[in-house]
Scaffold this motif. Sequence first.
Motif, PDB file in Angstrom:
ATOM      1  N   GLY A   1      37.422  42.015  37.235  1.00  0.00           N
ATOM      2  CA  GLY A   1      37.773  42.923  38.320  1.00  0.00           C
ATOM      3  C   GLY A   1      36.535  43.501  38.944  1.00  0.00           C
ATOM      4  O   GLY A   1      35.526  43.724  38.257  1.00  0.00           O
TER       5      GLY A   1
ATOM      6  N   GLN B   1      40.879  47.642  39.347  1.00  0.00           N
ATOM      7  CA  GLN B   1      41.261  46.235  39.318  1.00  0.00           C
ATOM      8  C   GLN B   1      41.112  45.638  37.925  1.00  0.00           C
ATOM      9  O   GLN B   1      41.914  44.790  37.515  1.00  0.00           O
TER      10      GLN B   1
ATOM     11  N   ASN C   1      44.221  43.862  36.139  1.00  0.00           N
ATOM     12  CA  ASN C   1      44.130  42.461  35.710  1.00  0.00           C
ATOM     13  C   ASN C   1      44.388  42.293  34.213  1.00  0.00           C
ATOM     14  O   ASN C   1      44.814  41.216  33.771  1.00  0.00           O
TER      15      ASN C   1
END
Length: 340
Positions: free
Chosen positions: A172, A177, A181
């Motif tokens: 990420g 993120q 993920n």
Amino acid sequence: MQILYAIAGIAIIVYVMKDLITTTLSFQGGGHLTNFISENLWRLCLRLAGHDGKKKMLERVGHMLLVLIILTWVMGMWLGAFLLLLSDPASVLNSTTEEITTASEKLYFAGYTLSTVGNGDYKPGSNLWDIVTNLLAFSGLAFITVSITYIMPVLSAVILQVKLSVFLNSLGNSPQQVLLNCWNGENFDRLLRHDADLADMITEHSQNHKAYPIIHFFHNIEQRQSVVLNLAIFDEAINFLKFGVQEEVRPSDAELLTIRGAQDYYLYVLDRHHKNEEQKPYTFPEMKWDALMEAGIPLKTPLLSDFHSPETFKERREVLTYLLHQDGWSWNDIYRPDPV
């Protein structure tokens, strides 16, 4: 005056050899001369780039430093040998005429003696200078060998640095993120799949940095290849996982021990660059966690406002703040307006 030439020449040779040995063989970082050149040239280039880590000129600094350091060793050894030969007018003679050589001829003799490429035009002026010439030749041979072999592990360490950065970025390119993920809808087991490999790479990179601090100046302008930036992103992701995610869905502290230990070792090693300068107060940009909530990650909502407090994870964030600043980045590059 002649004895002063000898003292100065010997002092310069010893200083350069000490710096060379410390930098290449001690595995404890660069020598004083190497560190002085590296840090000051990097600061100059960073200032010329306006402290913008995306400026292309910064990509060439590491390679330039590697060449400059080796050239500095060469010139230092050459200058020291030249001053030593100047201490005696008859230290070097013309091989054909037996005449005493000039200063420029002694400079030439010192250079080809250190490079071990003698051509017979000149010769030592006495038995004592025969011994000195042999010592200089041996020193030059050792210097050339060590300098060349130093380049290879440095470049290998730079390759690992890029590999680590790309690996981290694949998880990420923002803390949010990374968490998204690694979330599988129930827990963060995806993160633990790679913890051993990742911890191994971070530890190896940290040890490389300890042995060859010059790799710190091999800068990448792309976020994907910027190791400082991606390690900071990953560290913040783990920080938030420990601070803001409900215990029942996040890995336990014992499960995070391997990766957290590698992160701690990295910060410990890199903290040597933190010169105990007065740290400017730092603040974080506004952090957006809406995507995490939308993904169904249970958060400790009442605590989220405290996550960006300067007192939260204070010591590790102070080190990262300094490292980001010294690499031309900031927390704005970590917590962007569009984190996912």
